[in-house]
Design an enzyme around this catalytic site. Structure first.
Site, PDB file in Angstrom:
ATOM      1  N   GLN A   1      48.944  41.929  52.954  1.00 37.66           N
ATOM      2  CA  GLN A   1      47.585  41.396  53.003  1.00 37.66           C
ATOM      3  C   GLN A   1      47.518  40.081  52.222  1.00 37.66           C
ATOM      4  O   GLN A   1      46.489  39.433  52.191  1.00 37.66           O
ATOM      5  CB  GLN A   1      46.603  42.396  52.378  1.00 37.66           C
ATOM      6  CG  GLN A   1      46.565  43.730  53.109  1.00 37.66           C
ATOM      7  CD  GLN A   1      45.923  44.807  52.257  1.00 37.66           C
ATOM      8  OE1 GLN A   1      46.584  45.531  51.518  1.00 37.66           O
ATOM      9  NE2 GLN A   1      44.613  44.919  52.348  1.00 37.66           N
TER      10      GLN A   1
ATOM     11  N   ASP B   1      50.158  34.452  50.091  1.00 33.30           N
ATOM     12  CA  ASP B   1      50.823  33.589  49.109  1.00 33.30           C
ATOM     13  C   ASP B   1      52.272  33.241  49.442  1.00 33.30           C
ATOM     14  O   ASP B   1      52.920  32.513  48.697  1.00 33.30           O
ATOM     15  CB  ASP B   1      50.742  34.216  47.709  1.00 33.30           C
ATOM     16  CG  ASP B   1      51.308  35.646  47.667  1.00 33.30           C
ATOM     17  OD1 ASP B   1      52.202  35.978  48.482  1.00 33.30           O
ATOM     18  OD2 ASP B   1      50.859  36.427  46.805  1.00 33.30           O
TER      19      ASP B   1
ATOM     20  N   HIS C   1      46.903  38.793  56.971  1.00 33.20           N
ATOM     21  CA  HIS C   1      45.797  37.860  56.707  1.00 33.20           C
ATOM     22  C   HIS C   1      46.246  36.401  56.789  1.00 33.20           C
ATOM     23  O   HIS C   1      45.622  35.520  56.219  1.00 33.20           O
ATOM     24  CB  HIS C   1      45.173  38.134  55.330  1.00 33.20           C
ATOM     25  CG  HIS C   1      44.431  39.440  55.269  1.00 33.20           C
ATOM     26  ND1 HIS C   1      44.129  40.078  54.090  1.00 33.20           N
ATOM     27  CD2 HIS C   1      43.921  40.227  56.239  1.00 33.20           C
ATOM     28  CE1 HIS C   1      43.479  41.210  54.343  1.00 33.20           C
ATOM     29  NE2 HIS C   1      43.346  41.327  55.650  1.00 33.20           N
TER      30      HIS C   1
END
Ligand code: ZN
Length: 258
Positions: free
Chosen positions: A111, A114, A129
Site C-alpha cells: 500500500q 515510497d 496505491h
C-alpha cells in the site's frame, strides 16, 4: 533449539512457528503498509506530527483538490518528497527481498508509494496505491521518472503543457485495476500471507488477508500492536518490529536450506 541471546522463549517459539509455516508453504506473499517504512524515516501520515496534522487531507490528498489547484497541492507533495527521497530501505524491506531466495516467495503487495521494496530488490511488487517516483501527465498520460522532472516551478508540467501528477492513488481515485486484479489472484493462490506493518483497515486492501484466508491460506501478521486481524483471521500475530522479525525468519530459513 539454538539459543539466541536476548530473545525470550515466546519470541523464539513464534519465529520457529513462522519458519515452519514458510518452509511448508508453496506460495508465500506479503501485504505491507506504512508500518514497514516507519523505520526508514518515512513519516506516518496520520497521528501526532503526521503530515495530515499540517495539511488537511481533504484539501490536499483528494483528487478533486488536486484538479482544482495542482500548484497548491504540489507544495505539500514537494515537502513530502523531501522526506521520502532521504529514506532508504530498512532491514525488513531487504529481508522480504531475500525471502525470494530462501522460500517460495511470490510477491509483495504494498500500500506504500515510497518505492522502498523495489529499491531493496524485491522482484515482484504489486503497487496497490501506485508509486510517487513516477509522474503522469493528466492530459496525455505520458509517464516521467520523478528524478527527470524539475520541481522548481509548481506544478511541474509535461512537454505537452499538461499538469503532472504523482502516479499514486489519491483519495477519490480508484485502485489501479491491474494491481487490484493481480493482488486478488495472489491472495487466492497463496498458502501463506505475511501482513506486515498495516492495520489493514482501509478498503479494498483490507480484504486481501480475508480473501487469502477464505482460500485456505495461513495468515501471519507482524505488527507492533493488535489490529482488526488479530482476533479475526490471523493464525499467528507477532507483535514486534518487522525489522527484527523478518531478518530472523530469513536467517532461520537459511539455516534449514540445504
Ligand atoms: Zn502530456
Amino acid at each position: 533449539m539454538k539459543e539466541i541471546p536476548g530473545r525470550s522463549v515466546e519470541k523464539n517459539a513464534q519465529i520457529v512457528q513462522l519458519t515452519e509455516l514458510a518452509k511448508r508453504a508453496h506460495k508465500v506473499i506479503a501485504l505491507t503498509g506504512a508500518g514497514i517504512s516507519v523505520d526508514s524515516g518515512i513519516p506516518a501520515f496520520r497521528g501526532n506530527q503526521g503530515l495530515w496534522e499540517k495539511y488537511d487531507p481533504t484539501e490536499y490528498a483528494h483528487i478533486e483538490a488536486f484538479l482544482r489547484d495542482p500548484g497548491k497541492v504540489w507544495v505539500m507533495l514537494a515537502e513530502m518528497d523531501l522526506a521520502v527521497s532521504k529514506a532508504k530501505p530498512n532491514a525488513a524491506h531487504y529481508a522480504l527481498a531475500h525471502l525470494e531466495q530462501v522460500s517460495s516467495f511470490s510477491s509483495v503487495i504494498t500500500q506504500n508509494v515510497d518505492n522502498l521494496h523495489q529499491r531493496a530488490g524485491s522482484s515482484r511488487v504489486i503497487e496497490f496505491h501506485g508509486n510517487t517516483q513516477r509522474l503522469k501527465c493528466l492530459s496525455c498520460n505520458r509517464l516521467y521518472g520523478k528524478d527527470h522532472v524539475s520541481l522548481a516551478v509548481l506544478p511541474p508540467r509535461c512537454t505537452c503543457g499538461g499538469v503532472l501528477k504523482p502516479d499514486a492513488v489519491f483519495f477519490g481515485e480508484a485502485i489501479p485495476w491491474e494491481a487490484n486484479l493481480q493482488a486478488s489472484q495472489e491472495a487466492e493462490s497463496c498458502d501463506l500471507i505475511l501482513v506486515v506493518g498495516t492495520s489493514a483497515v482501509v478498503a479494498p486492501a483490507s480484504s486481501i488477508p480475508f480473501m487469502a484466508k477464505r482460500n485456505g491460506a495461513t495468515v501471519v501478521e507482524i505488527n507492533l500492536e493488535p489490529t482488526m486481524l488479530t482476533d479475526t483471521v490471523a493464525d499467528l500475530s507477532i507483535m514486534r518490529s518487522a525489522t527484527e522479525v523478518l531478518p530472523e525468519l530469513v536467517e532461520e530459513l537459511r539455516n534449514v536450506s540445504p
